[in-house]
Motif scaffolding. Structure first.
Motif, short mmCIF file in Angstrom:
data_model
loop_
_atom_site.label_atom_id
_atom_site.label_comp_id
_atom_site.label_asym_id
_atom_site.label_seq_id
_atom_site.Cartn_x
_atom_site.Cartn_y
_atom_site.Cartn_z
N HIS A 109 -0.68 9.38 7.95
CA HIS A 109 -0.55 10.39 8.99
C HIS A 109 0.93 10.60 9.29
O HIS A 109 1.63 9.65 9.67
N GLU A 163 -4.79 6.53 16.96
CA GLU A 163 -4.97 7.95 16.70
C GLU A 163 -5.04 8.82 17.95
O GLU A 163 -4.51 9.95 17.95
N PHE A 221 -1.63 10.42 18.85
CA PHE A 221 -0.85 11.20 17.89
C PHE A 221 -0.26 12.46 18.52
O PHE A 221 0.89 12.80 18.28
#
Length: 215
Positions: free
Chosen positions: A19, A172, A175
């Motif tokens: 990512h 996550e 993010f």
């Protein structure tokens, strides 16, 4: 064994996904970051358990209870060794006048004509993961560091590791917050890894071992 042959076996720790959090376009524009990414992918691809086996097989026991499951510090040993062989400095930090950042705070550091590239393999709890990211953000803000990599376990792998190990599932949700950060010119990539096999015939990864020992 060549890297291609090793990868073809498909049994070492698996680079599941990555990512890009900050300045992702730099990974396309920067030759130094592209080479660093090649180094990281090779180092991950050659990370095995038991060490020297050429495969990554996890002892499939939950780490929820004390004394059960697998440790984490020894997992990164082959990865750091490969980075060192490819010219990265181990346990190094760009020289900055900061009380937060100290020499030895980064697992590995690559010096390139474009600037430094930082590398961390998470071996602590989720709070440690947030500290590691803050450390990487600050390193890129205060030094000529053009990019950073952070390796974390997948949601599937975390089940068998020390309870509350830093993992992609708990990072996550942040993010969007991190992608809005300003004043940082470097690029950040979070790399997610996962085991390729499970067996009660392999030893558990020891807990409390010195993950910095490279032999």
């Amino acid at each position: 064994m060549s890297l291609r042959s090793w990868l073809g076996k498909g049994r070492t720790v698996r680079l599941l996904e990555h990512h890009d959090i900050l300045n992702p376009e730099l990974f396309q524009r920067s030759a130094a970051l592209q080479q660093a990414w090649d180094d990281v992918r090779e180092a991950v691809a050659l990370t095995d358990w038991p060490h020297g086996s050429g495969s990554f097989t996890i002892y499939p026991e939950s780490g929820k209870k004390s004394g059960e499951g697998n440790g984490v510090k020894l997992i990164k040993v082959p990865c750091i060794r490969v980075l060192r062989e490819r010219g990265w400095d181990v346990e190094q930090l760009p020289d900055v006048g900061s009380s937060v950042l100290r020499t030895g705070d980064l697992d590995a550091l690559k010096t390139t004509p474009e600037g430094f590239v930082a590398f961390e393999w998470e071996t602590g709890n989720i709070s440690s993961s947030h500290r590691a990211l803050n450390k990487l953000f600050l390193t890129m803000k205060e030094t000529a560091t053009i990019g950073s990599f952070l390796v974390v376990p997948s949601n599937r792998l975390k089940i068998y590791l020390t309870d509350r190990i830093g993992n992609i599932g708990e990072l996550e949700p942040y993010f969007g917050l991190w992608r809005d950060l300003t004043g940082i010119n470097g690029a950040l990539r979070i790399v997610v890894v996962e085991h390729n096999a499970e067996s009660f015939d392999v030893p558990k990864i020891p807990k409390g071992a010195d993950g910095r020992a490279l032999r």
